[in-house]
Motif scaffolding. Sequence first.
Motif, PDB file in Angstrom:
ATOM      1  N   UNK A 131       0.829  -1.205   0.000  1.00 54.42           N
ATOM      2  CA  UNK A 131       0.000   0.000   0.000  1.00 54.42           C
ATOM      3  C   UNK A 131       0.860   1.251   0.000  1.00 54.42           C
ATOM      4  N   UNK A 132       2.009   1.189   0.693  1.00 55.39           N
ATOM      5  CA  UNK A 132       2.942   2.319   0.727  1.00 55.39           C
ATOM      6  C   UNK A 132       3.697   2.427  -0.592  1.00 55.39           C
ATOM      7  N   UNK A 133       4.059   1.280  -1.156  1.00 55.88           N
ATOM      8  CA  UNK A 133       4.864   1.257  -2.370  1.00 55.88           C
ATOM      9  C   UNK A 133       4.061   1.707  -3.582  1.00 55.88           C
ATOM     10  N   UNK A 134       2.757   1.503  -3.544  1.00 55.85           N
ATOM     11  CA  UNK A 134       1.911   1.727  -4.723  1.00 55.85           C
ATOM     12  C   UNK A 134       2.109   3.102  -5.342  1.00 55.85           C
ATOM     13  N   UNK A 135       2.193   4.136  -4.532  1.00 56.94           N
ATOM     14  CA  UNK A 135       2.311   5.502  -5.056  1.00 56.94           C
ATOM     15  C   UNK A 135       3.678   5.767  -5.693  1.00 56.94           C
ATOM     16  N   UNK A 136       4.645   4.893  -5.446  1.00 55.58           N
ATOM     17  CA  UNK A 136       5.997   5.104  -5.967  1.00 55.58           C
ATOM     18  C   UNK A 136       6.236   4.378  -7.297  1.00 55.58           C
ATOM     19  N   UNK A 137       5.368   3.447  -7.642  1.00 52.24           N
ATOM     20  CA  UNK A 137       5.605   2.636  -8.832  1.00 52.24           C
ATOM     21  C   UNK A 137       4.922   3.252 -10.060  1.00 52.24           C
ATOM     22  N   UNK A 138       5.597   3.254 -11.196  1.00 51.33           N
ATOM     23  CA  UNK A 138       4.990   3.780 -12.429  1.00 51.33           C
ATOM     24  C   UNK A 138       3.842   2.890 -12.905  1.00 51.33           C
ATOM     25  N   UNK A 139       2.838   3.514 -13.521  1.00 52.16           N
ATOM     26  CA  UNK A 139       1.697   2.774 -14.054  1.00 52.16           C
ATOM     27  C   UNK A 139       2.051   2.215 -15.433  1.00 52.16           C
ATOM     28  N   UNK A 140       1.866   0.916 -15.593  1.00 47.91           N
ATOM     29  CA  UNK A 140       2.100   0.267 -16.880  1.00 47.91           C
ATOM     30  C   UNK A 140       0.812   0.220 -17.696  1.00 47.91           C
ATOM     31  N   UNK A 141      -0.296  -0.062 -17.017  1.00 49.93           N
ATOM     32  CA  UNK A 141      -1.581  -0.184 -17.707  1.00 49.93           C
ATOM     33  C   UNK A 141      -2.707   0.103 -16.729  1.00 49.93           C
ATOM     34  N   UNK A 142      -3.759   0.776 -17.212  1.00 45.28           N
ATOM     35  CA  UNK A 142      -4.895   1.100 -16.347  1.00 45.28           C
ATOM     36  C   UNK A 142      -6.165   1.173 -17.186  1.00 45.28           C
ATOM     37  N   UNK A 143      -7.247   0.579 -16.694  1.00 47.07           N
ATOM     38  CA  UNK A 143      -8.528   0.742 -17.389  1.00 47.07           C
ATOM     39  C   UNK A 143      -9.691   0.473 -16.440  1.00 47.07           C
TER      40      UNK A 143
END
Length: 283
Positions: free
Chosen positions: A261-273
């Motif tokens: 949950x903490x790491x989520x904001x630091x990782x780049x988005x590869x795909x979203x829909x």
Amino acid sequence: MELEIDEKELKAAGAEPLTNGRLGLRIRGWEIESSNRPILTSPELLLWEERLKTSHLPEMVFGNSVLSLTHLASGTKISFNAFDALAGWKAEALPPVEVPAAAKWKFRSKPFEQVILDYDYTFTTPYGGSEMIDTNSKKAAACNLYWEDCEEKIDVAALTSKEPILFYDEVVLYEDELADSGVSLLTVKVRIMPSGWFLLLRYWLRVDGALMRLRDTRMHCVFKEQSFPVILRESCWKEGTFNALAAKGYPADTAAYNDPSVISSRLPVIKHNTQKLKLDYNP
């Protein structure tokens, strides 16, 4: 772990606990049930390997654990289970994460022979749930459920309102510690409020010193009196290397990356829909 049920809150919301030892609620035309069971036995694992046509499975497969949400009027059923998730892993067949130590992680009985990793040992899955029309419904044979891309978004603000949580549970589907060199984990969490239900299916991967990956699927349904429910599904795939995070000034120490949950904001988005569940009925 599920919350203690407040009978007054349940009654006010028009909900009631499931009976006969089942864990979950019946509320506003929905029956929602969670089940946490032990890991598969050796004979069960062999059967799964045969059915999935693989000799590789996670260290801990909770194959009899399941979360199911059934809309009684339409017979629409959404469920989450390890077998379908691993079928998704097998079909997607991502290349293995390249790290120098990986080859020694997965040898079975011949440690002195070179091991070639020709499969995704992280068990990354594109799985976003299983949907069907309940076979007890007379309409089942004539119905087709599918997800359609849409512009609508899950109302995150509404989910942060101070609304009582009538039921909460987390179901672990499978887990692998990558020979103490990381974690591969698939879980689904559900919470039920008087206004509707919300769930998070999360695949979390950390290959120590190499890569972190998150595949989150969120679903939300607002309770309404209708023949077919409105269900939104938002899928997001994020990942990044330890080196890339360190270059941005984040810690390079594995100990700093235990909470996805903490790491989520630091990782780049590869795909979203975002998608909406649709029903075709051809009598």
